[in-house]
Design a protein around this motif. Structure first.
Motif, PDB file in Angstrom:
ATOM      1  N   GLY A  26       0.830  -1.201   0.000  1.00  0.00           N
ATOM      2  CA  GLY A  26       0.000   0.000   0.000  1.00  0.00           C
ATOM      3  C   GLY A  26       0.862   1.248   0.000  1.00  0.00           C
ATOM      4  O   GLY A  26       0.563   2.236  -0.674  1.00  0.00           O
ATOM      5  N   SER A  27       1.958   1.191   0.767  1.00  0.00           N
ATOM      6  CA  SER A  27       2.830   2.372   0.860  1.00  0.00           C
ATOM      7  C   SER A  27       3.377   2.764  -0.500  1.00  0.00           C
ATOM      8  O   SER A  27       3.365   3.940  -0.878  1.00  0.00           O
TER       9      SER A  27
ATOM     10  N   ASP B 150      -7.242   6.652  -1.145  1.00  0.00           N
ATOM     11  CA  ASP B 150      -6.405   5.574  -0.631  1.00  0.00           C
ATOM     12  C   ASP B 150      -7.359   4.476  -0.176  1.00  0.00           C
ATOM     13  O   ASP B 150      -7.977   4.551   0.891  1.00  0.00           O
TER      14      ASP B 150
ATOM     15  N   LYS C 165      -4.111  -4.692   0.254  1.00  0.00           N
ATOM     16  CA  LYS C 165      -4.685  -5.584   1.262  1.00  0.00           C
ATOM     17  C   LYS C 165      -5.653  -6.638   0.693  1.00  0.00           C
ATOM     18  O   LYS C 165      -5.216  -7.637   0.156  1.00  0.00           O
TER      19      LYS C 165
HETATM   20  C1  LIG Z   1      -5.250   3.379   4.362  1.00  0.00           C
HETATM   21  C2  LIG Z   1      -3.895   2.775   4.267  1.00  0.00           C
HETATM   22  N1  LIG Z   1      -3.059   3.195   3.301  1.00  0.00           N
HETATM   23  C3  LIG Z   1      -1.837   2.670   3.139  1.00  0.00           C
HETATM   24  C4  LIG Z   1      -1.381   1.691   3.964  1.00  0.00           C
HETATM   25  C5  LIG Z   1      -0.007   1.117   3.766  1.00  0.00           C
HETATM   26  O1  LIG Z   1      -0.100  -0.173   3.282  1.00  0.00           O
HETATM   27  P1  LIG Z   1       1.114  -1.197   3.473  1.00  0.00           P
HETATM   28  O2  LIG Z   1       1.181  -1.498   4.944  1.00  0.00           O
HETATM   29  O3  LIG Z   1       0.732  -2.362   2.626  1.00  0.00           O
HETATM   30  O4  LIG Z   1       2.338  -0.506   2.982  1.00  0.00           O
HETATM   31  C6  LIG Z   1      -2.212   1.206   4.990  1.00  0.00           C
HETATM   32  C7  LIG Z   1      -1.741   0.136   5.886  1.00  0.00           C
HETATM   33  O5  LIG Z   1      -2.316  -0.166   6.898  1.00  0.00           O
HETATM   34  C8  LIG Z   1      -3.494   1.770   5.158  1.00  0.00           C
HETATM   35  O6  LIG Z   1      -4.308   1.378   6.144  1.00  0.00           O
END
Ligand SMILES: Cc1ncc(COP(=O)(O)O)c(C=O)c1O
Length: 437
Positions: free
Chosen positions: A121-122, A244, A272
């Motif tokens: 996600g990041s 997001d 996710k």
């Molecule tokens: C809304 C949201 N964006 C981005 C992320 C980042 O995702 P990742 O942990 O897969 O990098 C998260 C992770 O919990 C999230 O809840």
């Protein structure tokens, strides 16, 4: 699950691994509720259950922090991934599964005309912001206070772990080690306050690259009209709106949060639940924004670099196709919402019965009890809730064989009615204990 079965004492093997983890893995000791007594080493997950190394069974509402929407080790996912592994793990070059997945994301996600893969996600969020900055030729990003958008330097600000919020629109860094100038590029607005948000957007419209929001911020749903007005404001000044959807993607429905709330952004990030626990994210959106990533532009100076060695690898794409196939089955979301709703109501009634003020916020597939008698609708009102009680509630559930995260119950499509019954009983019991502590 058997409520009467006593918890097995922690075995020496699990204890030894926990001690080693505490010494060797400083960033990983966040197990469940971040309290040492709740730490565990996971042996395996099956469906809606987790098993620790000492042989205890738990009902799982943490779901790996969301991704296991189809449950742990689902046979359909296992079979597909096993077959994909036989054909090789990573090629950089696209596979049939990557193209099929892109096609399915475009078909199911309202804003998606083109797709770029990431691994987390990041990095999806980092990619989306880079695209918006390229399009706008501006740097500033507006985010909402209390929202979490992953670990990218640019947005590790004013998230849900902020101790002391600053005056809007000034951000507060949630980590040291970020370049100081990143803070100059972030503006913070109050979630669910369209007037204050509009003021900030209008004042900075000439400097803005994009506005980013979780369509449901953690478990705080948008007030009626909030997302619609945000859409209108950003459209008027041609500033890309990014959703997001790392949490809400495929969780609130097959059309994600944007389909569920009926507001289409310019770009979105999915992660996710998309890929049943296999590292994968997707940035998807308008063709004219996504086109900056076209490889043919690489040497033109008009190119946005969004690549990664493992991005779109066949194992993760295959897992995602299998997960989406499961999510397309009839009534899957209707049942998910029905069970989640029953849990939300059961939770509310359990605390009402013992006189503890509670609000159950979120949507049935992802929600949280907030302990407060004032209305909770944004970060600051949430911050004034009784967080110590939330923590004790998490611990009380764990004592009853139920695992949840700090801030959410995540429900899966494999939680059964019996699981929900068991959980409601456990919540009633825990509420009683908390009220009489
Ligand atoms: C809304 C949201 N964006 C981005 C992320 C980042 O995702 P990742 O942990 O897969 O990098 C998260 C992770 O919990 C999230 O809840």
């Amino acid at each position: 699950m058997n409520a009467d079965q006593p918890k097995k004492p922690r075995g020496s093997r699990e204890q030894k691994l926990l001690d080693e983890a505490a010494a060797l893995l400083p960033a990983s000791a966040r197990h469940v509720t971040a309290s040492p007594q709740s730490a565990m080493i996971i042996r395996e997950g099956r469906g809606s259950r987790l098993f620790d190394l000492s042989g205890n069974e738990y009902l799982d509402y943490l779901l790996g922090s969301g991704p296991m929407l189809v449950g742990h080790a689902h046979p359909v996912v296992l079979q597909a991934v096993a077959a994909a592994l036989e054909r090789g793990a990573s090629f950089l070059l696209p596979t049939e599964s990557a193209v099929e997945l892109a096609r399915e994301v475009v078909r199911s996600t309202p804003c998606a005309e083109r797709v770029v893969f990431g691994n987390t996600g990041s990095d999806g969020v980092i990619f989306a912001i880079r695209l918006a900055r390229a399009y706008r030729k501006r740097d500033k990003v507006l985010k909402f206070e209390g929202a979490y958008h992953g670990q990218g330097d640019a947005l590790l600000m004013s998230n849900q772990w902020t101790a002391e919020p600053a005056a809007f629109p000034r951000p507060v860094a949630n980590s040291i080690g970020l370049p100081i100038h990143t803070q100059e590029e972030v503006l913070i607005a109050p979630w669910n306050d369209i007037d204050r948000t509009a003021e900030i957007i209008t004042r900075y419209s000439d400097e803005l690259a994009c506005v980013i929001a979780e369509p449901m911020q953690r478990t705080l749903p948008p007030r009626p009209g909030f997302l619609e007005q945000l859409r209108e404001l950003t459209l008027r000044i041609d500033v890309p709106l990014i959703f997001d959807e790392v949490v809400t993607g495929y969780r609130l429905g097959y059309g994600s949060g944007q389909g569920y709330y009926g507001v289409t952004p310019d770009l979105c990030v999915l992660g996710k639940s998309l890929s049943a626990g296999h590292p994968l994210s997707v940035v998807a959106g308008r063709r004219d924004l996504m086109q900056f990533a076209e490889g043919g532009r690489r040497l033109t100076g008009d190119y946005v670099s969004l690549t990664g060695t493992y991005s779109g690898n066949p194992i993760s794409c295959t897992a995602a196709l299998a997960a989406l196939e499961l999510l397309r089955e009839p009534d899957v979301y209707a049942n998910l919402f029905k069970r989640g709703q029953r849990l939300m109501v059961g939770c509310r009634k359990a605390f009402e019965a013992v006189g503890i003020p509670v609000q159950i916020l979120g949507e049935p597939p992802a929600f949280e009890p907030w302990f407060a008698d004032h209305e909770i609708y944004d970060f600051r009102s949430a911050q004034k809730s009784d967080r110590a009680l939330s923590f004790r509630f998490g611990q009380a559930l764990l004592d009853r064989g139920i695992v949840k995260g700090h801030e959410k119950f995540f429900v899966s499509i494999v939680h059964t009615d019996e699981d929900i019954d068991y959980t409601i009983d456990a919540i009633q019991d825990a509420a009683h204990e908390l009220a009489h502590a």
